[in-house]
Structure formats: structure tokens, C-alpha cells
Design an enzyme around this catalytic site. Structure first.
Site, PDB file in Angstrom:
ATOM      1  CD  GLU A 152       1.409   0.846   6.970  1.00 37.10           C
ATOM      2  OE1 GLU A 152       2.469   0.783   6.347  1.00 37.10           O
ATOM      3  OE2 GLU A 152       0.917  -0.131   7.576  1.00 37.10           O
TER       4      GLU A 152
ATOM      5  CD  GLU B 286       6.355   0.170   9.419  1.00 40.18           C
ATOM      6  OE1 GLU B 286       5.127   0.031   9.480  1.00 40.18           O
ATOM      7  OE2 GLU B 286       6.915   1.289   9.300  1.00 40.18           O
TER       8      GLU B 286
END
Length: 275
Positions: free
Chosen positions: A114, A135
Site C-alpha cells: 500500500e 489480508e
């Protein structure tokens, strides 16, 4: 598996800065990393000389890895009654008055991915770079802008594949998907990035800044989307799904050691089969 994060800054020329990560053995993102990076990005943004910032790693096999979930509570506590430190960091980086370049050699997943997505340009080692948003495979949600930026870069179907599969992707696939700007032979990566940084540093800063801002108006996710994703991530950390999968991944880490970080996509599948 972590020790205090180390971020070093160098100035190869007056207009270029290099930010190097070193948190061996696997370059996990920790709260100290987030706060130090925010300081660095703010400092560079306030310096009229800085025109290009290159992010790289000094830990073999890893660019910037996922967040150390054992320390997530500390980061969330510090966010109380304020803009989350992570959201502030990636927004500052995306809108900074300099051009940011991620020079990616090794694995970059979760928060590390990210951060790379928040950079303006991403150049990856064809032989060594590995990407992932793991995730969902461990029962939580991406919270650092991965879903918002990947959807804009990859399109809906490929973003769904990346996020839902929680698998590892090599540099050539990432380039094909639009995840990275280019995949470069590993032997050429440093020279290519240096040449691009030098080229951009030779241009007029105001013109570069305005051109970046025009493109950002069309492509960057709004803060409301980033905040909603971060809130969902924080809530998912208390879910039974995460607790069960974290326990299984912990067992695998005890048995297999560093190999779990090297082949996380494979081990996430193994862990879910045990539940």
C-alpha cells in the site's frame, strides 16, 4: 520476528533523496516506521530543493513487508481522535510536491504494498519482486488504501482476484496487470531508477508538480474511501475469523520459520485448510 525499524535518508544530489528501509529479517512495517516516514515525507515536502524521492530497501529478499499485526493495537491507540497516522502518511505521499519512486526488489505485501501504491512510480526487479495483499487470507480487511488504489490501477476483476485470493504475484504479472510501472531486469534496476530520478530532477519542479496534481485529481481515492477502509480494517482485527487464522499462521511460523514470509501465499492456503 522484528526489531526497531530503521529508515535512513541520503541525498545523492541536492534535488534527490533516497529513503532506505532496513528492519531485518523481513522488513515488517511497525508503528515507528509509519511515524518516521510521515516525518520524512513532511520534511521533504517543506524543502523547496527536493524534487525526487526514491524508496528502497537494504534487507535482502524484502522491499517493505506487511504490518506487524502484533503491534497493530499500538498504532490504532495512537490514532484516537485524529486522522489515522497511516492515512495521513499515504495522503501526504500521494499529494507531495515531489515525485516519489518505489524501487522494489523483494517481497512487498499488505502495508508495504500500500505504501508502494501511494508512490507516483513503481519499478520492480523482474526476478526478485513479489507483490500481495494477504489480508483476506488471514481473516481481516486491507486498511491502508490497497483496495482503493488497486481497483483504480487494475480494474474491478483483477483487483478482486488480487484481494480475494490473498496470493503472491510475480513482477511480470504485476506489470501486466498495471500494478507496477515497469518490471526491469534485476541487474538494471538500480541504474534505471537512478537515470529516471536524474531525468526528473533536471526538469522544472513547478511544472512537474502541476502535472502530477492534474493527474492526481482524476486518479487518487478520496479521503472518505481511505478512512472507511481503515475503519473496516480496525474492526476486522477483533473478528473470530482473524483469531483462528492468526493462530494457524503462528503454528506454521514456528514450524517453518522464515519460509512462511518467503512463500506467504502458499502458507495462507495451508492455514485455511486447517480450520
Amino acid at each position: 520476528m522484528t526489531q526497531p525499524s530503521t529508515i535512513s535518508v541520503q541525498a545523492p544530489t541536492p534535488k534527490i533523496r533516497t529513503v532506505t528501509f532496513a528492519n531485518p529479517p523481513v522488513n515488517l512495517m511497525v508503528p515507528e516506521t509509519v511515524h518516521r516516514l510521515r516525518e520524512v515525507v513532511t520534511q521533504f515536502s517543506d524543502d523547496p530543493q527536493v524534487q525526487v524521492v526514491v524508496f528502497t530497501s537494504d534487507t535482502p529478499g524484502f522491499f517493505i513487508n506487511h504490518f506487524d499485526l502484533a503491534q497493530a493495537g499500538e498504532l490504532l491507540t495512537q490514532d484516537a481522535d485524529a486522522t489515522p497516522a497511516w492515512i495521513d502518511l499515504v495522503e501526504r505521499l500521494s499529494t507531495a510536491p515531489f515525485i516519489s519512486i518505489a524501487s522494489i526488489r523483494g517481497r512487498t505485501r499488505g502495508a508495504g504494498n500500500e505504501l508502494a501504491l501511494a508512490c507516483d512510480l513503481r519499478y520492480a526487479s523482474r526476478e526478485q519482486a513479489v507483490f500481495g495483499q494477504p489480508e483476506v487470507g488471514i481473516g481481516i480487511l486491507p486498511g491502508g488504501g490497497g483496495t482503493q488504489r488497486l481497483t483504480r490501477l487494475l480494474g474491478r476483476d483483477r483487483a478482486l482476484e488480487v484481494v480475494l485470493s490473498a496470493d503472491d504475484y510475480d513482477a511480470d504479472t504485476a506489470r501486466q496487470y498495471g500494478w507496477v510501472t515497469r518490471a526491469v531486469p534485476d541487474a538494471d534496476l538500480d541504474g534505471f531508477v537512478d537515470a529516471m530520478a536524474s531525468r526528473l530532477a533536471s526538469f522544472d519542479k513547478g511544472t512537474l508538480q502541476t502535472a502530477k496534481a492534474q493527474i492526481s485529481q482524476v486518479t487518487l481515492p478520496p479521503r472518505t474511501e481511505l478512512l472507511a477502509a481503515y475503519t473496516a480494517f480496525a474492526a476486522s482485527l477483533t473478528s473470530p475469523a482473524f483469531a483462528a487464522r492468526a493462530q494457524e499462521m503462528g503454528k506454521l511460523a514456528e514450524q517453518k520459520g522464515l519460509d512462511v514470509e518467503l512463500r506467504m501465499g502458499d502458507y495462507l492456503a495451508v492455514a485455511n485448510q486447517q480450520i
